[in-house]
Design a protein around this motif. Structure first.
Motif, short mmCIF file in Angstrom:
data_model
loop_
_atom_site.label_atom_id
_atom_site.label_comp_id
_atom_site.label_asym_id
_atom_site.label_seq_id
_atom_site.Cartn_x
_atom_site.Cartn_y
_atom_site.Cartn_z
N MET A 125 0.85 -1.19 0.00
CA MET A 125 0.00 0.00 0.00
C MET A 125 0.88 1.24 0.00
N LYS A 126 0.57 2.18 -0.87
CA LYS A 126 1.34 3.42 -0.97
C LYS A 126 0.44 4.58 -0.53
N ILE A 127 0.98 5.42 0.33
CA ILE A 127 0.26 6.58 0.85
C ILE A 127 0.97 7.85 0.41
N THR A 128 0.22 8.78 -0.17
CA THR A 128 0.75 10.09 -0.51
C THR A 128 -0.03 11.16 0.26
N PHE A 129 0.68 11.95 1.04
CA PHE A 129 0.04 13.05 1.76
C PHE A 129 -0.14 14.21 0.78
N LEU A 130 -1.36 14.42 0.34
CA LEU A 130 -1.66 15.48 -0.61
C LEU A 130 -1.63 16.85 0.06
N GLY A 131 -2.08 16.89 1.30
CA GLY A 131 -2.08 18.12 2.08
C GLY A 131 -2.03 17.76 3.54
N THR A 132 -1.35 18.59 4.33
CA THR A 132 -1.18 18.30 5.76
C THR A 132 -1.53 19.51 6.63
N GLY A 133 -2.15 20.51 6.04
CA GLY A 133 -2.44 21.75 6.75
C GLY A 133 -3.85 21.81 7.30
N THR A 134 -4.07 22.81 8.12
CA THR A 134 -5.39 23.05 8.68
C THR A 134 -6.24 23.84 7.69
N SER A 135 -7.39 24.33 8.15
CA SER A 135 -8.41 24.86 7.24
C SER A 135 -7.95 26.07 6.43
N GLN A 136 -7.00 26.86 6.96
CA GLN A 136 -6.50 28.02 6.22
C GLN A 136 -5.25 27.71 5.40
N GLY A 137 -4.68 26.52 5.61
CA GLY A 137 -3.42 26.20 4.98
C GLY A 137 -2.28 27.01 5.58
N ILE A 138 -1.06 26.68 5.15
CA ILE A 138 0.13 27.45 5.54
C ILE A 138 0.92 27.73 4.27
N PRO A 139 1.27 29.00 3.98
CA PRO A 139 1.03 30.19 4.81
C PRO A 139 -0.42 30.63 4.77
N ILE A 140 -0.84 31.29 5.84
CA ILE A 140 -2.16 31.93 5.87
C ILE A 140 -2.09 33.23 5.08
N ILE A 141 -3.12 33.52 4.36
CA ILE A 141 -3.16 34.75 3.56
C ILE A 141 -2.89 35.96 4.45
N GLY A 142 -1.92 36.76 4.07
CA GLY A 142 -1.64 38.01 4.77
C GLY A 142 -0.91 37.89 6.08
N SER A 143 -0.56 36.65 6.50
CA SER A 143 0.06 36.48 7.81
C SER A 143 1.55 36.82 7.78
N THR A 144 2.03 37.40 8.86
CA THR A 144 3.46 37.65 9.03
C THR A 144 4.05 36.75 10.12
N HIS A 145 3.31 35.71 10.50
CA HIS A 145 3.83 34.77 11.49
C HIS A 145 5.09 34.11 10.93
N PRO A 146 6.12 33.89 11.74
CA PRO A 146 7.37 33.34 11.23
C PRO A 146 7.21 32.03 10.46
N VAL A 147 6.32 31.15 10.90
CA VAL A 147 6.13 29.88 10.18
C VAL A 147 5.53 30.14 8.80
N CYS A 148 4.64 31.11 8.72
CA CYS A 148 4.04 31.45 7.42
C CYS A 148 5.07 32.06 6.47
N LEU A 149 6.13 32.65 7.03
CA LEU A 149 7.17 33.26 6.20
C LEU A 149 8.34 32.30 5.93
N SER A 150 8.26 31.08 6.47
CA SER A 150 9.33 30.12 6.32
C SER A 150 9.59 29.79 4.85
N THR A 151 10.84 29.58 4.51
CA THR A 151 11.21 29.16 3.15
C THR A 151 11.38 27.65 3.05
N ASN A 152 11.19 26.93 4.15
CA ASN A 152 11.27 25.47 4.14
C ASN A 152 10.03 24.91 3.47
N PRO A 153 10.15 24.14 2.40
CA PRO A 153 8.97 23.59 1.73
C PRO A 153 8.09 22.76 2.66
N LYS A 154 8.67 22.18 3.70
CA LYS A 154 7.87 21.36 4.63
C LYS A 154 6.98 22.20 5.52
#
Length: 253
Positions: A1-30
Motif C-alpha cells: 500500500m502506498k500513501i501520498t500526503f496530498l495536504g497536511t495543513g489546517t483549514s486556512q493552509g500554511i502560509p495563511i493569507i496576509g500572515s506575518t507569522h514566522p512559520v508562514c514566512l518560512s522558506t522550508n517547503p515542509k
C-alpha cells in the motif's frame, strides 16, 4: 500500500493569507501546507480521502491516472470544497463513487446541487455514485475498510482503517471502543493542530498520548497549523517513531 500526503495543513493552509507569522514566512517547503487530504493506492486501485479547495493543485502534483473513489471524513469546507474539480476524472472514467456519512451527503447536495440533480443537468457537471458510510465495515477496491467514529468538538467525523494503516483527522474525542479498532497498526496518521489546547482538535500532547496508547510501529501527524511551530524544530522533539507529515510525503506499508 502506498500513501501520498496530498495536504497536511489546517483549514486556512500554511502560509495563511496576509500572515506575518514566522512559520508562514518560512522558506522550508515542509512548512508550506495545503488543506488536509491523502491518496491511498493498492494493487491497481487509487482512493482519495477528502477533497478540499486545493484538490486540483494536489491532483496536478500527485498526477494519478485515475481515482476509484472519494471518501469523506466530514462536511467542513476544507474537506469538501473541491468536489467540482473531480470533473476531469468523471469525463475520463464516468461517474465517480463517493463514500460519506448520510449527513455529509445531504450537505454536499445543498452545496453542489448541480452535481446531484437528475433533471435539466448541466452536461459539464461531474457525476457521482453515492455510497453511505455507517459505523460498520464496507468494501472498496476489494479491501474491507473499518470506519473509526469520533467527534470534532460536537460534530461526528469518520476516520478509516485500511488493513494495518489508519487515517484520523479533525478529531478531538474518541471512545475506548473506537480506539480498540486501532490496535496492531503499522502506521497511524492522526491530527495535531498546535501546542495549545483547542476546542475541536487534538493538540500535540493529546495526539502523542493516543499514539503512545495505541503503539503503532510508526505515526504521522497531520492537519497542522502554523501554531505548531517550524517543521524541523518540532520533529527534533518527537518520539523516534513519530513524524510530522508534510505535503507530497510518500510512504509504503
Amino acid at each position: 500500500m502506498k500513501i501520498t500526503f496530498l495536504g497536511t495543513g489546517t483549514s486556512q493552509g500554511i502560509p495563511i493569507i496576509g500572515s506575518t507569522h514566522p512559520v508562514c514566512l518560512s522558506t522550508n517547503p515542509k512548512d508550506k501546507r495545503l488543506r488536509v487530504s491523502v491518496l491511498i493506492e493498492w494493487d491497481d486501485k487509487t482512493f482519495v480521502v477528502d477533497c478540499g479547495p486545493d484538490f486540483r493543485q494536489q491532483m496536478l502534483l500527485a498526477n494519478p491516472e485515475k481515482i476509484d473513489g472519494l471518501l469523506f471524513t466530514h462536511e467542513h469546507a476544507d474537506h469538501t470544497a473541491g468536489l467540482d474539480d473531480i470533473r476531469p476524472f468523471c469525463f475520463k472514467q464516468g461517474e465517480l463513487p463517493i463514500y460519506a456519512h448520510q449527513r455529509v451527503i445531504e450537505q454536499l447536495k445543498i452545496r453542489f446541487d448541480y452535481v446531484f440533480t437528475t433533471e435539466n443537468r448541466y452536461p459539464g457537471a461531474p457525476t457521482v455514485a453515492v455510497n453511505e458510510i455507517k459505523n460498520e465495515p464496507f468494501t472498496i477496491g476489494g479491501k474491507s475498510i473499518i470506519p473509526i467514529d469520533a467527534l470534532h468538538y460536537k460534530l461526528q467525523v469518520f476516520g478509516f482503517r485500511f488493513d494495518k494503516f489508519a487515517y484520523l483527522t479533525d478529531i478531538k474525542t474518541i471512545t475506548a471502543a473506537e480506539l480498540d479498532k486501532l490496535k496492531t497498526l503499522d502506521v497511524l496518521v492522526i491530527n495535531a493542530l498546535r501546542i495549545k489546547e483547542h476546542i475541536s482538535h487534538l493538540n500535540l500532547d493529546q495526539a502523542l498520548e493516543i499514539i503512545a496508547m495505541l503503539n503503532p510501529k510508526r505515526a504521522y501527524i497531520t492537519h497542522i497549523s502554523h501554531l505548531l511551530g517550524f517543521h524541523d524544530e518540532v520533529q527534533q522533539n518527537l518520539p523516534e517513531n513519530v513524524f510530522l507529515a508534510y505535503d507530497q510525503l510518500k510512504i509504503i506499508i
